[in-house]
Design an enzyme around this catalytic site. Structure first.
Site: not given
Ligand code: G6Q
Length: 541
Positions: A206, A212, A267-268, A353, A384, A504
């Site tokens: 996003k 990462e 994001g989620r 989250e 199990h 972060k």
């Molecule tokens: C979700 C969070 C988080 C996010 C990641 C990736 O709600 O905000 O999991 O999706 O940190 O972020 P980017 O899509 O910006 O790389």
């Protein structure tokens, strides 16, 4: 809205809990032959049986009073109307717009966003179709057979979960890989057997700034250019999914090959946005449309069904009941489907989250528990390993058990055996085994205390007709709105994630301390200083 624990509905629930907390499910079922009928509801393509919960009709009435007192319906309507209910980031929360039909109208700041949503979906569909039919060619003229999604968190868990869930509906001639971890091993393992000439990287981020993802994307680019011998190859082997066109351009991806979304998609909550591009390539534009239709079915159910029969609302209220009145710390989610192996991990982010918050919307520390720990594994595997603790341990662990009536494989016996286990677990957890029953079965007396299973362990059982793109969308939306309802009751902002930021920022400070040639002057605590020093001295050349 604060004062939750002082509210009339809350107080009534606390008093009611004191009266019913020890009532056994054995008694509740024995007293009422209609219990299943009273405590089960139909949704779009699924049944929720919540009769094996430690509730009476009075419990449900009081929980529904709480939902009304906390204005769950008004908050829901505010979300659907595009109001800025993510107050700490001043944003609308409109994942529901991502699956709205073409002719719907949802306004953000007075502008209908639905046409933009469909313009992106159309662009995704054109691109996905080209990749699938082989008309999108790689730099050397070969067709794309491998798709590697690079993204993390919300830009990873949904695509990977959906691909695993929907493999029977996906193009089996293509390989899909997901790289999230900054551990270089993740990228190396995902690409070691791939032919670069046939590989497409979907960089999903996003913000297009996540450490990462940007690190993995840079390694992917170096890998591809190294293998194909030309910078020009990037244009045919990289596409981006992002809201940040400037950063995408800076990375070297033509924004003609960028699929956008909007700041009102968390994001989620984004697997049904352009973040689902890899899903669409896997199952095709029609399959993706079905997935969205399933989300929309559940949106409509949540928006229009009275709370008494509203699946996400009921599930949320039951979570509040155990979390806040019984002191349960966790919720287990056990899908009886190997395809849903990553569903618990997906739900873990969605719920933890969203509702892992310690202040209410006024910024005041809450005096009640908020989001529970979410965890789980597919059944029957979990039976199990850890189910022992759920059956006979000292902790109360409410579980959602999810099963499908129709199998996706036609191997004889497997599906009936799987479902027999699902039904048996719900039965065993609820009713247990008494000392009298054991004696009647001839169990040796000395074993009795160890073999007694108290039961009274609550479960929700979600019985879905079949695992399809449509039912997967419906299930995800069910949990999204479940999370929403919980957050509304607790009066928290379910759509921010400030806690994630701190780590972060600190990592960015430590990176140069690890990479510098000269020993850095460290100013952390003694533990962090010592760990950094030891790592520097022992990591090798
Ligand atoms: C979700 C969070 C988080 C996010 C990641 C990736 O709600 O905000 O999991 O999706 O940190 O972020 P980017 O899509 O910006 O790389």
């Amino acid at each position: 809205m604060s004062g939750l624990t002082e509210s009339p509905a809350w107080r009534a629930l606390a008093a009611h809990h004191a009266q019913v907390k020890d009532v056994h499910l054995r008694t509740l079922f024995a007293e009422d032959a209609q219990r299943f009928t009273k405590f089960s509801v139909e949704g779009p393509g699924l049944l929720l049986d919540y009769s094996k919960n430690r509730v009476t009709a009075e419990t449900m009435r009081l929980l529904l009073d709480l939902a009304r007192e906390r204005q769950v319906e008004q908050r829901r309507d505010a979300m659907f109307a595009g109001e800025k209910i993510n107050i700490t980031e001043q944003r609308a929360v409109l994942h529901v717009a991502l699956r709205a039909p073409r002719d719907a109208s949802i306004l953000v700041d007075g502008r209908n966003v639905v046409p933009e949503v469909h313009a992106v979906l159309d662009a995704m569909a054109r691109f996905a179709a080209q990749v699938r039919d082989g008309s999108w060619l790689g730099h050397t003229g070969q067709r794309i057979r491998n798709v590697v999604n690079i993204g993390i968190g919300g830009s990873y868990l949904g695509p990977e979960m959906a691909w695993r869930a929907l493999r029977p509906f996906s193009d089996r001639g293509m390989r899909f890989r997901f790289v999230a971890n900054i551990d270089g091993a993740d990228f190396v393992e995902a690409t070691q057997d791939l032919d670069a000439a046939e590989t497409l990287f979907v960089i999903s981020s996003k913000t297009f700034t996540t450490l990462e993802t940007m690190t993995n994307a840079a390694s992917a680019r170096a890998w591809l250019v190294g293998k194909l011998g030309s910078e020009a190859a990037v244009a045919r082997h990289f596409v981006a999914v992002s809201t940040n066109a400037a950063k995408v351009r800076e990375f070297g991806i033509d924004t003609a090959n960028m699929f956008g979304f909007w700041d009102w998609v968390g994001g989620r909550y984004s697997m049904d946005s352009a973040i689902g591009l890899s899903t669409m390539i896997a199952i095709g534009p029609e399959g993706f449309a079905e997935l969205l239709a399933g989300f929309h079915d559940m949106d409509t159910h949540f928006r229009t069904t009275p709370l008494e029969r509203n699946l996400p609302a009921l599930m949320a209220l039951l979570t509040v009941w155990y979390n806040n009145f019984f002191g349960a710390q966790t919720v287990g989610v056990m899908p009886y489907s190997a395809h849903l192996a990553r569903f618990p991990a997906y739900l873990q982010q969605l719920q933890m989250e969203s509702n892992g918050k310690h202040v209410d919307m006024q910024g005041k520390h809450v005096d009640y528990e908020t989001g529970p720990v979410i965890w789980g594994e597919p059944g029957t595997d979990g039976q199990h390993s850890f189910y022992q603790l759920i059956h006979q341990g000292t902790k109360l662990i409410p579980c959602d058990l999810i099963g499908f009536c129709r199998p996706l494989s036609d191997l004889p016996h497997h599906h009936d055996y799987l479902m027999a286990n699902l039904f048996a677990q719900a039965e065993a957890l609820a009713f247990g085994k008494t000392a009298e029953e054991l004696a009647a079965e001839g169990s040796p007396a000395f074993q009795t205390p160890f073999r007694v299973a108290e039961g009274n362990r609550p479960t929700n059982l979600l019985l879905v007709d079949a695992l399809t793109p449509r039912s997967l969308g419906m299930l995800v939306a069910l949990y999204e709105h479940n999370v929403f309802t919980q957050g509304a009751i607790w009066g928290i902002d379910s759509f921010d994630q400030w806690g994630v930021e701190l780590g972060k920022v600190l990592a960015q400070r430590i990176i140069p301390e690890l990479e510098s040639a000269a020993a850095p002057a460290l100013a952390h605590d003694s533990s962090t200083n010592a760990l950094i020093t030891r790592y520097r001295s022992r990591r090798g050349a």
